[in-house]
Scaffold this motif. Structure first.
Motif, PDB file in Angstrom:
ATOM      1  N   ALA A 120      -3.918   0.313  -2.942  1.00 18.46           N
ATOM      2  CA  ALA A 120      -4.305  -1.094  -2.901  1.00 18.46           C
ATOM      3  C   ALA A 120      -5.080  -1.304  -1.608  1.00 18.46           C
ATOM      4  O   ALA A 120      -4.495  -1.543  -0.549  1.00 18.46           O
ATOM      5  N   ASP A 121      -6.397  -1.204  -1.692  1.00 21.14           N
ATOM      6  CA  ASP A 121      -7.233  -1.264  -0.497  1.00 21.14           C
ATOM      7  C   ASP A 121      -7.413  -2.714  -0.052  1.00 21.14           C
ATOM      8  O   ASP A 121      -7.851  -3.562  -0.822  1.00 21.14           O
ATOM      9  N   GLU A 122      -7.077  -2.988   1.207  1.00 18.32           N
ATOM     10  CA  GLU A 122      -7.135  -4.333   1.787  1.00 18.32           C
ATOM     11  C   GLU A 122      -6.343  -5.326   0.931  1.00 18.32           C
ATOM     12  O   GLU A 122      -6.869  -6.322   0.437  1.00 18.32           O
ATOM     13  N   LEU A 123      -5.055  -5.044   0.816  1.00 16.18           N
ATOM     14  CA  LEU A 123      -4.168  -5.848  -0.025  1.00 16.18           C
ATOM     15  C   LEU A 123      -4.153  -7.316   0.391  1.00 16.18           C
ATOM     16  O   LEU A 123      -3.990  -8.202  -0.453  1.00 16.18           O
ATOM     17  N   ASN A 124      -4.316  -7.579   1.676  1.00 18.21           N
ATOM     18  CA  ASN A 124      -4.253  -8.973   2.137  1.00 18.21           C
ATOM     19  C   ASN A 124      -5.554  -9.749   1.907  1.00 18.21           C
ATOM     20  O   ASN A 124      -5.687 -10.881   2.370  1.00 18.21           O
ATOM     21  N   ARG A 125      -6.511  -9.158   1.186  1.00 18.37           N
ATOM     22  CA  ARG A 125      -7.749  -9.864   0.849  1.00 18.37           C
ATOM     23  C   ARG A 125      -7.607 -10.696  -0.421  1.00 18.37           C
ATOM     24  O   ARG A 125      -8.498 -11.484  -0.750  1.00 18.37           O
ATOM     25  N   THR A 126      -6.513 -10.508  -1.150  1.00 17.97           N
ATOM     26  CA  THR A 126      -6.367 -11.182  -2.436  1.00 17.97           C
ATOM     27  C   THR A 126      -5.281 -12.257  -2.335  1.00 17.97           C
ATOM     28  O   THR A 126      -4.365 -12.138  -1.511  1.00 17.97           O
ATOM     29  N   PRO A 127      -5.367 -13.322  -3.142  1.00 13.42           N
ATOM     30  CA  PRO A 127      -4.382 -14.410  -3.051  1.00 13.42           C
ATOM     31  C   PRO A 127      -2.962 -13.965  -3.409  1.00 13.42           C
ATOM     32  O   PRO A 127      -2.765 -12.934  -4.052  1.00 13.42           O
ATOM     33  N   PRO A 128      -1.951 -14.769  -2.994  1.00 12.03           N
ATOM     34  CA  PRO A 128      -0.543 -14.402  -3.229  1.00 12.03           C
ATOM     35  C   PRO A 128      -0.205 -14.131  -4.693  1.00 12.03           C
ATOM     36  O   PRO A 128       0.637 -13.280  -4.984  1.00 12.03           O
ATOM     37  N   LYS A 129      -0.823 -14.837  -5.620  1.00 12.65           N
ATOM     38  CA  LYS A 129      -0.521 -14.630  -7.041  1.00 12.65           C
ATOM     39  C   LYS A 129      -0.808 -13.195  -7.457  1.00 12.65           C
ATOM     40  O   LYS A 129      -0.032 -12.573  -8.193  1.00 12.65           O
ATOM     41  N   THR A 130      -1.918 -12.650  -6.982  1.00 13.79           N
ATOM     42  CA  THR A 130      -2.276 -11.273  -7.325  1.00 13.79           C
ATOM     43  C   THR A 130      -1.460 -10.282  -6.500  1.00 13.79           C
ATOM     44  O   THR A 130      -1.075  -9.222  -7.000  1.00 13.79           O
ATOM     45  N   GLN A 131      -1.183 -10.613  -5.237  1.00 15.78           N
ATOM     46  CA  GLN A 131      -0.314  -9.751  -4.426  1.00 15.78           C
ATOM     47  C   GLN A 131       1.047  -9.586  -5.112  1.00 15.78           C
ATOM     48  O   GLN A 131       1.588  -8.483  -5.185  1.00 15.78           O
ATOM     49  N   ALA A 132       1.577 -10.698  -5.625  1.00 17.84           N
ATOM     50  CA  ALA A 132       2.905 -10.672  -6.235  1.00 17.84           C
ATOM     51  C   ALA A 132       2.943  -9.858  -7.519  1.00 17.84           C
ATOM     52  O   ALA A 132       4.022  -9.445  -7.960  1.00 17.84           O
ATOM     53  N   ALA A 133       1.781  -9.617  -8.119  1.00 18.95           N
ATOM     54  CA  ALA A 133       1.747  -8.836  -9.358  1.00 18.95           C
ATOM     55  C   ALA A 133       2.272  -7.412  -9.132  1.00 18.95           C
ATOM     56  O   ALA A 133       2.718  -6.755 -10.078  1.00 18.95           O
ATOM     57  N   LEU A 134       2.208  -6.960  -7.892  1.00 20.89           N
ATOM     58  CA  LEU A 134       2.670  -5.602  -7.587  1.00 20.89           C
ATOM     59  C   LEU A 134       4.179  -5.509  -7.369  1.00 20.89           C
ATOM     60  O   LEU A 134       4.737  -4.417  -7.354  1.00 20.89           O
ATOM     61  N   LEU A 135       4.852  -6.653  -7.161  1.00 23.61           N
ATOM     62  CA  LEU A 135       6.255  -6.625  -6.752  1.00 23.61           C
ATOM     63  C   LEU A 135       7.146  -5.889  -7.749  1.00 23.61           C
ATOM     64  O   LEU A 135       7.938  -5.025  -7.375  1.00 23.61           O
ATOM     65  N   GLU A 136       7.063  -6.258  -9.032  1.00 24.35           N
ATOM     66  CA  GLU A 136       7.920  -5.614 -10.030  1.00 24.35           C
ATOM     67  C   GLU A 136       7.596  -4.133 -10.138  1.00 24.35           C
ATOM     68  O   GLU A 136       8.503  -3.298 -10.246  1.00 24.35           O
ATOM     69  N   ALA A 137       6.314  -3.797 -10.099  1.00 21.54           N
ATOM     70  CA  ALA A 137       5.921  -2.381 -10.195  1.00 21.54           C
ATOM     71  C   ALA A 137       6.499  -1.590  -9.029  1.00 21.54           C
ATOM     72  O   ALA A 137       7.005  -0.473  -9.201  1.00 21.54           O
ATOM     73  N   MET A 138       6.445  -2.148  -7.818  1.00 21.70           N
ATOM     74  CA  MET A 138       6.940  -1.440  -6.648  1.00 21.70           C
ATOM     75  C   MET A 138       8.455  -1.279  -6.665  1.00 21.70           C
ATOM     76  O   MET A 138       8.981  -0.228  -6.320  1.00 21.70           O
ATOM     77  N   GLN A 139       9.153  -2.330  -7.072  1.00 18.17           N
ATOM     78  CA  GLN A 139      10.612  -2.305  -7.006  1.00 18.17           C
ATOM     79  C   GLN A 139      11.246  -1.623  -8.213  1.00 18.17           C
ATOM     80  O   GLN A 139      12.189  -0.832  -8.076  1.00 18.17           O
TER      81      GLN A 139
END
Length: 335
Positions: A120-139
């Motif tokens: 995920a290159d420059e993860l903090n460039r995208t809004p929280p809604k898209t950042q949160a899309a990774l949460l379930e996948a990561m956990q």
């Protein structure tokens, strides 16, 4: 619960030799950065995810791609931008028609997160809604879409990058998501000798990709071995004391009371134990030591401690606070 058999000395020696070959393969494309490579492998062996911070041009993307090639893993890179949507990462449903019967149905089309190594290159460039899309996948190592759960391939390893300097137009990661990263790895500038070697290596002919020396199955097996590595009662007590001491309170060390607004939670202790076990295995041991914990305290804690305004005013960093914490709570005499 099924127990994994304890590996023999011959099995450990064989896997460690291949880990050495893995490091050598990465070294063909990456000059220096030995500590960064080690922490990256620790995160992989511990079954966690890593947040990589460094200014542009330090080879972060090349490092991750090289790791995937040397492990024969499927690798996907997504450049996170302000207009990126969750479906661009997770996937979406497409309407298909059977031309024979005319029947229409929806089919889930997997997104780039369905891979082994996800950058995920420059993860903090995208809004929280898209950042949160990774949460379930990561956990959970799965993706839920339209009421259906889709499992991800194993091993699944997320590496996210951030530029620590340029903050204009960024969306800082919330603490809940930062806590999902096992390690926060900082990539610094190379030495003069390393930089000269980089210039010579990258301005000549094409660099041959490294040969695969391990497979995903090897990594999954090593991750099971990490779980079996030993941590003594004394070491576990010390790790618990370190994590609890990061929380401001009357009994906390002075550095914590002066510079910390919010301390680390229990997940930090889990991360430090697993990372110490992984480092022990990487160094040919089946038991974690004080040195393993000390070496990984900063990468585990630097993104889990929220500094106060006083710390910012005095230009104190989380690494400064962790160093003071280790000095205030020395390791036990024996592991």
């Amino acid at each position: 619960m099924l127990m994994t058999k304890t590996p023999t000395e011959a099995e450990i020696a064989g896997k460690l030799q291949r880990l050495s070959q893995l490091r050598a393969a990465i070294g063909q494309a990456i000059v220096g950065q030995d500590e960064v490579v080690e922490q990256l492998l620790i995160g992989l062996l511990a079954g966690g995810h890593c947040l990589i911070e460094g200014v542009p041009g330090l080879g972060k993307t090349l490092l991750v791609r090289t790791l995937g090639q040397a492990l024969s893993l499927d690798f996907r890179r997504v450049q996170f931008t302000p207009d990126l949507m969750p479906s661009d990462i997770l996937g979406t449903e497409v309407l298909e028609e059977d031309h024979g019967t005319g029947h229409r149905h929806f089919r889930f089309q997997q997104g780039p997160v369905f891979t082994n190594l996800f950058l995920a290159d420059e993860l903090n460039r995208t809004p929280p809604k898209t950042q949160a899309a990774l949460l379930e996948a990561m956990q959970e190592h799965q993706v839920s879409y339209a009421g259906v759960t889709h499992a991800l391939s194993e091993p699944f390893f997320v590496l996210a990058t951030q530029n620590p300097l340029e903050q204009a137009g960024t969306y800082p990661l919330p603490e809940a998501q930062l806590d999902r990263f096992l390690l926060n790895i900082r990539v610094g500038y190379p030495t003069a000798e390393e930089e000269r070697a980089i210039l010579a290596l990258t301005t000549g002919g094409a660099i041959e990709p490294p040969k695969a020396v391990m497979t995903g199955a090897d990594i999954v097996e090593l991750q099971k071995w990490v779980r079996q590595a030993h941590v003594s009662d004394g070491l576990l007590t010390w790790i618990t004391s370190l994590i609890r001491a990061t929380r401001p309170g009357p009994d906390a060390p002075s550095a914590i009371q002066d510079y910390v607004r919010w301390g680390a939670g229990p997940r930090a202790g889990q991360a430090l134990v697993l990372a110490a076990k992984a480092r022990a295995l990487l160094h040919g041991r089946l038991a974690a030591t004080r040195e393993d914990v000390t070496a990984l305290a900063a990468p585990v804690l630097r993104h889990r401690i929220l500094l106060s305004f006083a710390a910012e005013a005095e230009r104190k960093t989380t690494d400064d606070v962790v160093a003071a914490l280790l000095a205030a709570l020395p390791a036990p005499a024996r592991d």
